[in-house]
Design an enzyme around this catalytic site. Sequence first.
Site, PDB file in Angstrom:
ATOM      1  N   ASP A 254       0.782  -1.212   0.045  1.00  0.00           N
ATOM      2  CA  ASP A 254      -0.209  -0.096   0.058  1.00  0.00           C
ATOM      3  C   ASP A 254       0.915   1.360  -0.128  1.00  0.00           C
ATOM      4  OD1 ASP A 254      -2.022  -1.735   0.287  1.00  0.00           O
ATOM      5  OD2 ASP A 254      -2.389  -1.648   2.416  1.00  0.00           O
ATOM      6  N   ARG A 255       0.337   2.476  -0.169  1.00  0.00           N
ATOM      7  CA  ARG A 255       0.838   3.686  -0.491  1.00  0.00           C
ATOM      8  C   ARG A 255       1.569   4.037   0.857  1.00  0.00           C
ATOM      9  NH1 ARG A 255      -1.911   9.519  -2.352  1.00  0.00           N
ATOM     10  NH2 ARG A 255      -0.198  10.592  -1.695  1.00  0.00           N
TER      11      ARG A 255
END
Length: 309
Positions: free
Chosen positions: A146-147
């Site tokens: 994820d970011r």
Amino acid sequence: MTLGEMTGDTFCFQITEELEDERIDKCISMLIDSLSRSYIQKLIREEAVLVNQEPVKSSFRVKTDDEVSFTLPRAVEPDILPENIPLDILYEDSDVIIVNKPKGMVVHPAAGHYSGTLVNALMYYCGSDLSGINGVMRPGIVHRIDRDTTGSLIVCKNDRAHTSIAEQLKEHSINRRYRAICYGVIQEEEGTVDLPIGRHPTDRKKMAAGVQNGRNAVTHYRVLQRFGQYTYIECILETGRTHQIRVHMASIGYPLLGDMVYTNRKAPWKLEGQTLHAQLLGFHHPSSGAYIEVSAPLPDYFQHLLEIL
């Protein structure tokens, strides 16, 4: 079916009694759950949605036997350009690169993020030496994090390496260990969450555990240290579903500290998303077959938070 797979397709259907008096945008999203309400509303504003061959507004309410039709515009892939973005490389050879992804960096380009991604940086660093199996939007990318998750990520330089790593991921033979801090004090020393994960039934931006038609997902966890209101844990992934650790820990009542999607709890510190770090990657090398294990050090913010706790 994803939106990308549907672009260019034409949809035509007749309204039944059960949908009588529903707003047109809600009606379409109920019938085609892979389309978001905002995307449908965009199509309506562009007069791409017709009811009885006439364009309508989003507030239009359908009647029984109305005929709804629209065609999804064909997707145009933007040019993805190399960018001179520094990379923290943990390991590299002629087949693979292991990078330590920083917080806030998106792995590959997608709507709203066509620059500043890990792929942009890799294209500058590697040139054409990236696998092409996942297309021009994801060269070299075989898995992602994820970011706002930091840590180790494997990138493939050629299609042979990509095929090998993808197969290891499919067989769940890659050793993936994460560090996380969660809300609450976990009493048992270790445990396993074995719940399928799929798209949330009402919020398309979220995933959910235990949903019907979800995919098999298994997360093992063990306690590393307990604090007053928090627990520092290691998570070992048996599978690799979207948001898996975040969803699984939230499902048993221990959401990750800083997670702004799967809990409403407010962290007393200024954090940019969940405290989750992909610390270790272990895999069999695509060429030699030798087992390789690479660790990414905890980021400064994470280490500092542990010291505070």
